[in-house]
Design a protein around this motif. Sequence first.
Motif, PDB file in Angstrom:
ATOM      1  N   GLY A  76      27.127   8.458  16.897  1.00 10.50           N
ATOM      2  CA  GLY A  76      26.677   9.074  15.656  1.00 10.50           C
ATOM      3  C   GLY A  76      26.625   8.035  14.554  1.00 10.50           C
ATOM      4  O   GLY A  76      26.997   6.875  14.770  1.00 10.50           O
ATOM      5  N   GLU A  99      38.660  18.020  21.351  1.00 15.11           N
ATOM      6  CA  GLU A  99      38.332  18.714  22.586  1.00 15.11           C
ATOM      7  C   GLU A  99      37.071  18.066  23.172  1.00 15.11           C
ATOM      8  O   GLU A  99      36.128  17.783  22.423  1.00 15.11           O
ATOM      9  CB  GLU A  99      38.045  20.179  22.205  1.00 15.11           C
ATOM     10  CG  GLU A  99      37.379  20.995  23.245  1.00 15.11           C
ATOM     11  CD  GLU A  99      36.949  22.375  22.675  1.00 15.11           C
ATOM     12  OE1 GLU A  99      37.092  22.639  21.455  1.00 15.11           O
ATOM     13  OE2 GLU A  99      36.463  23.177  23.487  1.00 15.11           O
ATOM     14  N   LEU A 137      27.252  21.451  20.302  1.00  9.81           N
ATOM     15  CA  LEU A 137      27.342  20.982  21.682  1.00  9.81           C
ATOM     16  C   LEU A 137      27.320  22.168  22.630  1.00  9.81           C
ATOM     17  O   LEU A 137      27.979  23.186  22.373  1.00  9.81           O
ATOM     18  CB  LEU A 137      28.647  20.178  21.874  1.00  9.81           C
ATOM     19  CG  LEU A 137      28.882  19.037  20.874  1.00  9.81           C
ATOM     20  CD1 LEU A 137      30.239  18.368  21.124  1.00  9.81           C
ATOM     21  CD2 LEU A 137      27.767  17.995  20.963  1.00  9.81           C
TER      22      LEU A 137
HETATM   23  N1  LIG Z   1      33.809  16.625  21.232  1.00 10.56           N
HETATM   24  C1  LIG Z   1      32.781  16.060  21.890  1.00 10.56           C
HETATM   25  N2  LIG Z   1      32.690  16.184  23.239  1.00 10.56           N
HETATM   26  C2  LIG Z   1      31.661  15.610  23.912  1.00 10.56           C
HETATM   27  N3  LIG Z   1      30.669  14.893  23.326  1.00 10.56           N
HETATM   28  C3  LIG Z   1      30.713  14.741  21.999  1.00 10.56           C
HETATM   29  C4  LIG Z   1      31.770  15.304  21.205  1.00 10.56           C
HETATM   30  N4  LIG Z   1      31.546  15.005  19.904  1.00 10.56           N
HETATM   31  C5  LIG Z   1      30.403  14.291  19.881  1.00 10.56           C
HETATM   32  N5  LIG Z   1      29.901  14.121  21.130  1.00 10.56           N
HETATM   33  C6  LIG Z   1      28.671  13.395  21.498  1.00 10.56           C
HETATM   34  O1  LIG Z   1      28.533  12.287  20.642  1.00 10.56           O
HETATM   35  C7  LIG Z   1      27.318  12.359  19.896  1.00 10.56           C
HETATM   36  C8  LIG Z   1      27.526  11.794  18.499  1.00 10.56           C
HETATM   37  O2  LIG Z   1      28.364  12.683  17.781  1.00 10.56           O
HETATM   38  P1  LIG Z   1      28.680  12.485  16.246  1.00 10.56           P
HETATM   39  O3  LIG Z   1      29.298  13.733  15.752  1.00 10.56           O
HETATM   40  O4  LIG Z   1      29.460  11.259  16.053  1.00 10.56           O
HETATM   41  O5  LIG Z   1      27.291  12.154  15.607  1.00 10.56           O
HETATM   42  P2  LIG Z   1      25.969  12.962  15.196  1.00 10.56           P
HETATM   43  O6  LIG Z   1      26.302  14.370  14.857  1.00 10.56           O
HETATM   44  O7  LIG Z   1      24.928  12.762  16.251  1.00 10.56           O
HETATM   45  O8  LIG Z   1      25.493  12.189  13.920  1.00 10.56           O
HETATM   46  P3  LIG Z   1      26.164  12.156  12.491  1.00 10.56           P
HETATM   47  O9  LIG Z   1      27.435  11.431  12.623  1.00 10.56           O
HETATM   48  O10 LIG Z   1      25.150  11.445  11.699  1.00 10.56           O
HETATM   49  O11 LIG Z   1      26.350  13.588  12.076  1.00 10.56           O
HETATM   50  C9  LIG Z   1      26.941  13.833  19.922  1.00 10.56           C
HETATM   51  O12 LIG Z   1      25.571  14.033  19.760  1.00 10.56           O
HETATM   52  C10 LIG Z   1      27.452  14.265  21.287  1.00 10.56           C
HETATM   53  O13 LIG Z   1      26.500  13.989  22.282  1.00 10.56           O
END
Ligand SMILES: Nc1ncnc2c1ncn2[C@@H]1O[C@H](COP(=O)(O)OP(=O)(O)OP(=O)(O)O)[C@@H](O)[C@H]1O
Length: 452
Positions: free
Chosen positions: A19, A89, A141
């Motif tokens: 992200g 989680e 998710l």
């Molecule tokens: N708890 C989790 N379990 C499994 N995969 C996850 C989890 N949290 C995030 N991810 C994976 O990591 C990716 C990046 O998540 P993150 O929340 O860091 O960024 P984002 O929402 O894509 O962007 P931003 O940080 O700009 O909001 C998600 O799109 C998902 O595929």
Amino acid sequence: MTNQRISGRYRLERTVGQGAGGAVWLAHDDLLDRAVALKRIGGFAGSAAAEDAVRAEREARIAAQLGHPHVVSVYDLVTDDDGTWLVMEYVDGPALSAAVRDNGPYSPDEAARLLAPVADALVQAHALGIVHRDVKPSNILAGDGGAKLTDFGIARGAEDATLTRTGMVTGSPAYLAPEVAMGQQATVASDVWAFGATLVHLLTGRPPYHHPDKDNGPLAVVYRIAHEDPPRPEEAGWLAPLIAATMTKDPAQRPSMAAVRDHLARTTLVAEQTAVLPAVPVPPPPRTPPTAPRPERSARPSRALLIAGAVALLVLVAVVGTIALTRGGDEPSAGQTSSSPPPRTTTSATTQTTAPTVAQLVDFARRYVATASRDPKAGFAMLTPAYQRRSPGYADFWGPMKNPEILTISADPAALTVTYTYRYVFPGKGRRTETVTLRLVQVDGRLLIDGA
Ligand SMILES: Nc1ncnc2c1ncn2[C@@H]1O[C@H](COP(=O)(O)OP(=O)(O)OP(=O)(O)O)[C@@H](O)[C@H]1O
């Protein structure tokens, strides 16, 4: 497998996402022997470590406070030599943005079933005074237990205006509510808009305000959000009225998240049981007495839009500056700066001075009942846009109805109302008799229904 251990306990296995705020890892919690997700906080260009830590702490606190089955749980926040990590989680499934990209758009039934519990999570957040501020497909998710909302990193109390006071606008560009794009503070109503925008993405396969043949850079998208009418995609099917209600420009006219949740949940129930339920109304906005014809709400540009122009441009610069930090995986890569988008169109509503006669009102109501039961889409077109937005379950009510028969009818030209008692049949529910009073307005010489 990296064998790297965080805080002596979490064994990093592989990255599962990236992200704007950092990488996300699948890890094993050796103490509790379970899979967890670890998100590294900070360490990206331009970020202030202290600010990231505050954001992570806030995310952890809010998720813990919610404890909702459709919110990704945050277990811990740990700091070691490698920095600060959020321990969550682990959801074994893709973000909805990736699911749409890989498998194509969802049907209205699928989208409703998937998002109803997420709407419920937002209802709970809003009841606690928490605004998520970044509802979008990449923050939802899809695991075995259904969809889960994550990333409360920029969420904050509804009354807390810290970010807007410093001139920053947060949230992903394509899902920003128009008032937020114009620099106003995010509220529960802007979450409702973003939820509608998320539905649009799931149903059409691309973020709202993105067009294959146009510039889809953040600046152009934010400009379109502020200046163009919201999208009304054909693919929305029976969710069209809900999208129209949630993605309405005036935040005061949007339904509450509870109304959105109830509509999705009830209609999902209908689909599953192949039974019929009456329309689920969204709470009406404050009423003015029905004795005088009311102007169209949509004809009045919202206050936010009236301060377009120079102010908008200044805000857009701030938005785009911040977007660089908040962009997630929902959108295609940014294009170039916008070519001059067309000015926002508004409909003009005028009130006719000559009042219609009783006969005209009665005739209108008879035509309406006949039209709506034969062709709900055509009946829906006889409502004002404001009333359409308040009637997300319209087609569910009129679609299955059979043999409507008006028993008595009267009209009051001074109040511009028609009252009728009618009988109709609902398959599976039998015969019903109901009395309805339609409140009408005249727009450009045409009668439209503004409430009932
Ligand atoms: N708890 C989790 N379990 C499994 N995969 C996850 C989890 N949290 C995030 N991810 C994976 O990591 C990716 C990046 O998540 P993150 O929340 O860091 O960024 P984002 O929402 O894509 O962007 P931003 O940080 O700009 O909001 C998600 O799109 C998902 O595929």
